[in-house]
Design a protein around this motif. Structure first.
Motif, PDB file in Angstrom:
ATOM      1  N   GLU A  59      -8.219 -23.805   0.446  1.00 54.79           N
ATOM      2  CA  GLU A  59      -6.835 -24.200   0.206  1.00 54.79           C
ATOM      3  C   GLU A  59      -6.672 -25.692   0.487  1.00 54.79           C
ATOM      4  OE1 GLU A  59      -3.945 -22.137   2.665  1.00 54.79           O
ATOM      5  OE2 GLU A  59      -2.449 -23.596   1.974  1.00 54.79           O
ATOM      6  N   ARG A  60      -7.258 -26.161   1.572  1.00 54.80           N
ATOM      7  CA  ARG A  60      -7.208 -27.591   1.904  1.00 54.80           C
ATOM      8  C   ARG A  60      -7.820 -28.423   0.775  1.00 54.80           C
ATOM      9  NH1 ARG A  60     -10.386 -29.731   6.001  1.00 54.80           N
ATOM     10  NH2 ARG A  60      -8.939 -31.459   6.227  1.00 54.80           N
ATOM     11  N   MET A  61      -8.912 -27.920   0.250  1.00 50.64           N
ATOM     12  CA  MET A  61      -9.603 -28.668  -0.808  1.00 50.64           C
ATOM     13  C   MET A  61      -8.738 -28.769  -2.054  1.00 50.64           C
ATOM     14  SD  MET A  61     -13.439 -27.162  -0.438  1.00 50.64           S
ATOM     15  CE  MET A  61     -14.388 -27.443   1.063  1.00 50.64           C
ATOM     16  N   VAL A  62      -8.165 -27.638  -2.423  1.00 50.72           N
ATOM     17  CA  VAL A  62      -7.286 -27.635  -3.594  1.00 50.72           C
ATOM     18  C   VAL A  62      -6.116 -28.578  -3.341  1.00 50.72           C
ATOM     19  CG1 VAL A  62      -5.661 -26.212  -4.892  1.00 50.72           C
ATOM     20  CG2 VAL A  62      -7.936 -25.336  -4.350  1.00 50.72           C
ATOM     21  N   ALA A  86      11.914 -38.011  10.846  1.00 52.02           N
ATOM     22  CA  ALA A  86      11.484 -37.126   9.757  1.00 52.02           C
ATOM     23  C   ALA A  86      10.002 -37.340   9.446  1.00 52.02           C
ATOM     24  CB  ALA A  86      12.341 -37.377   8.516  1.00 52.02           C
ATOM     25  N   VAL A  87       9.576 -38.597   9.455  1.00 48.62           N
ATOM     26  CA  VAL A  87       8.170 -38.896   9.193  1.00 48.62           C
ATOM     27  C   VAL A  87       7.287 -38.244  10.253  1.00 48.62           C
ATOM     28  CG1 VAL A  87       6.431 -40.731   9.221  1.00 48.62           C
ATOM     29  CG2 VAL A  87       8.520 -41.028   7.893  1.00 48.62           C
ATOM     30  N   GLU A  88       7.776 -38.334  11.492  1.00 52.30           N
ATOM     31  CA  GLU A  88       6.991 -37.781  12.596  1.00 52.30           C
ATOM     32  C   GLU A  88       6.810 -36.264  12.431  1.00 52.30           C
ATOM     33  OE1 GLU A  88       7.729 -37.804  17.254  1.00 52.30           O
ATOM     34  OE2 GLU A  88       8.159 -39.745  16.299  1.00 52.30           O
ATOM     35  N   VAL A  89       7.898 -35.603  12.075  1.00 60.17           N
ATOM     36  CA  VAL A  89       7.824 -34.152  11.872  1.00 60.17           C
ATOM     37  C   VAL A  89       6.872 -33.836  10.711  1.00 60.17           C
ATOM     38  CG1 VAL A  89       9.140 -32.076  11.330  1.00 60.17           C
ATOM     39  CG2 VAL A  89      10.163 -33.875  12.727  1.00 60.17           C
ATOM     40  N   LEU A  90       7.005 -34.624   9.667  1.00 58.87           N
ATOM     41  CA  LEU A  90       6.165 -34.405   8.487  1.00 58.87           C
ATOM     42  C   LEU A  90       4.692 -34.608   8.830  1.00 58.87           C
ATOM     43  CD1 LEU A  90       6.489 -33.787   5.398  1.00 58.87           C
ATOM     44  CD2 LEU A  90       6.155 -36.228   5.037  1.00 58.87           C
ATOM     45  N   GLN A  91       4.450 -35.645   9.601  1.00 55.67           N
ATOM     46  CA  GLN A  91       3.065 -35.944   9.977  1.00 55.67           C
ATOM     47  C   GLN A  91       2.445 -34.763  10.729  1.00 55.67           C
ATOM     48  OE1 GLN A  91       2.599 -39.215  12.692  1.00 55.67           O
ATOM     49  NE2 GLN A  91       0.663 -39.829  11.753  1.00 55.67           N
ATOM     50  N   LYS A  92       3.242 -34.193  11.624  1.00 59.38           N
ATOM     51  CA  LYS A  92       2.764 -33.026  12.374  1.00 59.38           C
ATOM     52  C   LYS A  92       2.465 -31.869  11.439  1.00 59.38           C
ATOM     53  CE  LYS A  92       3.831 -33.564  17.092  1.00 59.38           C
ATOM     54  NZ  LYS A  92       5.129 -34.335  17.181  1.00 59.38           N
ATOM     55  N   GLY A 134      -5.114 -30.609   3.889  1.00 62.89           N
ATOM     56  CA  GLY A 134      -5.994 -31.346   2.977  1.00 62.89           C
ATOM     57  C   GLY A 134      -5.579 -32.784   2.775  1.00 62.89           C
ATOM     58  N   VAL A 135      -4.309 -33.067   3.020  1.00 64.99           N
ATOM     59  CA  VAL A 135      -3.845 -34.453   2.981  1.00 64.99           C
ATOM     60  C   VAL A 135      -3.150 -34.739   4.301  1.00 64.99           C
ATOM     61  CG1 VAL A 135      -3.569 -34.565   0.466  1.00 64.99           C
ATOM     62  CG2 VAL A 135      -1.671 -33.790   1.880  1.00 64.99           C
ATOM     63  N   ALA A 151       2.176 -43.431   4.185  1.00 69.10           N
ATOM     64  CA  ALA A 151       1.647 -42.951   2.905  1.00 69.10           C
ATOM     65  C   ALA A 151       0.980 -41.600   3.106  1.00 69.10           C
ATOM     66  CB  ALA A 151       0.640 -43.943   2.337  1.00 69.10           C
ATOM     67  N   ILE A 152       0.805 -40.879   2.014  1.00 73.27           N
ATOM     68  CA  ILE A 152       0.047 -39.623   2.060  1.00 73.27           C
ATOM     69  C   ILE A 152      -1.354 -39.903   1.534  1.00 73.27           C
ATOM     70  CG2 ILE A 152      -0.133 -37.272   1.150  1.00 73.27           C
ATOM     71  CD1 ILE A 152       2.884 -37.140   1.028  1.00 73.27           C
ATOM     72  N   ARG A 153      -2.336 -39.473   2.284  1.00 71.58           N
ATOM     73  CA  ARG A 153      -3.727 -39.748   1.902  1.00 71.58           C
ATOM     74  C   ARG A 153      -4.585 -38.483   2.051  1.00 71.58           C
ATOM     75  NH1 ARG A 153      -2.374 -44.046   0.154  1.00 71.58           N
ATOM     76  NH2 ARG A 153      -2.814 -46.137   0.950  1.00 71.58           N
ATOM     77  N   THR A 154      -5.633 -38.444   1.287  1.00 75.87           N
ATOM     78  CA  THR A 154      -6.584 -37.341   1.399  1.00 75.87           C
ATOM     79  C   THR A 154      -7.213 -37.316   2.788  1.00 75.87           C
ATOM     80  OG1 THR A 154      -7.152 -37.776  -0.896  1.00 75.87           O
ATOM     81  CG2 THR A 154      -8.608 -36.316   0.301  1.00 75.87           C
TER      82      THR A 154
END
Lengths: 218, 262, 218
Positions: free
Chosen positions: A23-26, C55-61, C67-68, C78-81
């Motif tokens: 799931e993480r990979m997808v 909100a960012v902090e909650v999202l980060q958690k 997977g990202v 930013a959102i990263r792999t």
């Protein structure tokens, strides 16, 4: 092979990773790709034995109600922002070329009648379709050539593309709004004009090709 | 539409007004069917229950008015007018039992179907465009990460391939009476071999062409090869100090002679 | 916009959305933006009174272990792999092609006759050798340039490389079987050896693995 068992003895190198890992990979691949990715494409990237379809399904559930969603586009999958948050994104909005009324109608006719010949589009709209209209839709990659119709002249047909589905947030061309009702009302039929049976009553399949001449009839 | 069959009421005032209104922007219409669809709205009924006869009258009034105003209508507007006049007469006259063609009702029903279908497609188009759209209401990844595709091409060859390849070449001679392949190639080694003994006799400037081997100047391919090889061999001999060469101008014959002072 | 009601602190219309909703918004914006987004930028887009940092902090958690990841890039987000999944972003396609007959023959000549000039290769093959063939073998690092020949023109010579020997499982190019052995081993096309095959019991598939024995036959 020499490297078969891992130190814990439970698995081999060639065993598929656990579903959570798949799931993480997808998730990673769908996030990274701006364009929809097919299950086959996912599986090429994932370790041997992975079940991308199952992983996508789990992922889709996970993102329900979130700021981004996992959506199906034709045979592929993509992550898209939730439509109710579009107002946050003015910065990202791409000015789409204003489509002419003719282009919009032509697009709708192709979508609802596909595969659809040029003659059929003209028959429905009652006017000839300018070359530019079709070209514009082809260039936007919203329509493409389908199979030739197996009727005299073997005319080309047009069908909508995955890009079209992606643009309008459709999973499938069958999900077009009102499609069922239109079909039930007989409005997607190719009804030949009365008296326009030049070849023979038996050739029902080919009758649709002979509709253009409505106005020249007589 | 049967109600209208005998209401021979010519074009009403309302129809005339409607036609006049249409004339104003006849360019705004996409052909006769579009005009008919617009006219049909004045009937304010379900398109399936539309009075095609009334519609035909309205349309004919529209065309008549346009003509009166000397507005040029495209040919298909007139074709439609002719067809509707025909349809109107069919609808008004009692059916002729000898007539094989479709009845007025059938024709009218088909026109109504066309109008309904066009309207349905317009509604569908409007609904389609009203949907949430990519890049307007929902968005793709803004910063698509590079999903690179690395293509590596590896070539395979086994030792067997190698040895068979070699064996193939080396044993070719055994199987064939002639070796034809190098027929047209005169090598520099051959040219050197040929020129070394000859150059000793070239006390005066002589055209290089005279050094070409016999029988090599007929076929242009062979001549080219022999010339190139002879030229290369000449350069080699000059370098070794055995010979001099000169050319009076571009493309002039190249001349050779033995180097005199030793 | 008339945002008067906020003065008295009771405004309902302009009240900040719940944190969960703010989190969705941050998620969508970070996803759709081409560049990392600062907290200030987020708050400009979000409804008045939103706390983007929280909100960012909650999202980060929320994205921890997924997977990202939500990562800080300088002063922006930013959102990263996930780094461990980077391998999925590369799709390797390995194409195996059969070496051309010209290349194999050229290679064989170099191997058997090294050091060997181009003229010699042509002499032996009976046809000219294209530059591409030599280049391909050089690029594959199966042959390399040897010493120049001390003859007129000082032509370059070619020799095989250690990679070549490695690939073909040879200790030395001199180990290659000579013509007689090739014939004895039935490796000459169109000319089956008169007697029985020396090694195989018809096990053609394994012939190349048995080659090593051939070399010792001398």
């Amino acid at each position: 092979m020499t490297d078969a068992p891992k130190e814990d003895g439970t698995g081999t190198l060639f065993e598929a990773p656990p579903l959570a890992e798949q799931e993480r990979m997808v998730e990673a691949v769908l996030f990274a790709s701006a364009e929809p990715v097919t299950i086959a494409d996912l599986e090429v990237r994932m370790p041997h034995g992975s079940d991308a379809a199952q992983a996508v399904e789990v992922l889709q559930k996970r993102y329900e109600g979130r700021g981004v969603r996992v959506v199906k586009v034709g045979e592929a999958w993509a992550i898209r922002t939730a439509p109710d948050l579009g107002f946050l994104m003015q910065k990202e909005t791409v000015e789409t070329r204003k489509l002419s009324r003719a282009a919009i109608e032509t697009l709708a006719i192709v979508a609802y009648h596909q595969p659809c010949t040029r003659a059929e589009i003209e028959e429905i709209r009652g006017v000839s379709v300018s070359r530019g209209t079709i070209d514009q839709l082809l260039e936007m990659e919203w329509i493409r050539l389908g199979r030739r119709r197996m009727t005299p002249g073997r005319p080309v047909t047009f069908v909508v593309t995955p890009q079209f589905l992606d643009h309008f947030g459709l999973e499938n061309a069958r999900d077009l709004p009102g499609l069922k009702e239109l079909r039930a009302a007989g409005l997607l039929e190719n009804r030949p004009p009365p008296g326009a049976m030049p070849i023979g009553e038996g050739s029902d399949d080919e009758a649709d090709e002979d509709q253009t001449e409505l106005f020249e009839e007589e | 539409m049967n109600d209208n069959l005998f209401s021979e009421d010519p074009v009403s005032v309302a129809d005339r007004l409607a036609a006049e209104a249409l004339i104003v922007d006849v360019d705004g219409f996409e052909g006769p069917l579009d005009v008919l669809l617009t006219l049909s709205r004045t009937q304010k009924v379900d398109l399936r229950k539309i009075s095609v006869l009334a519609l035909a009258q309205q349309y004919l009034a529209f065309v008549e008015k346009a003509r009166a105003l000397r507005i040029e209508l495209a040919a298909d507007y007139l074709v439609m007018a002719a067809w509707l006049a025909f349809l109107k007469s069919r609808l008004l006259l009692p059916p002729d039992p000898d007539d094989e063609g479709p009845s007025g009702e059938e024709l009218a029903a088909h026109l109504a179907f066309q109008l309904e279908r066009l309207q349905a497609m317009r509604d569908a188009a409007a609904r389609l465009m009203a949907r949430d759209q990519l890049g307007r209401d929902f968005f793709r990844r803004g910063q698509g990460e590079d999903v690179t595709r690395i293509r590596t091409v590896t070539y395979s060859a086994t030792l067997l391939d190698l040895m068979q390849g070699y064996a193939r070449i080396r044993t070719r001679d055994e199987f064939r009476p002639f070796v034809m392949d190098r027929d047209a190639v005169f090598t520099m080694e051959q040219a050197l071999e040929r020129m070394r003994p000859l150059i000793g006799f070239a006390g005066t400037w002589t055209d290089m062409e005279t050094y070409l081997p016999e029988g090599w100047d007929a076929d242009p391919v062979r001549k080219r090869s022999a010339t190139a090889a002879t030229f290369a061999a000449s350069l080699e001999l000059v370098k070794e100090g055995h010979m001099e060469m000169k050319q009076s101008e571009s493309f002039a014959p190249i001349q050779l002679r033995k180097r005199t002072e030793t």
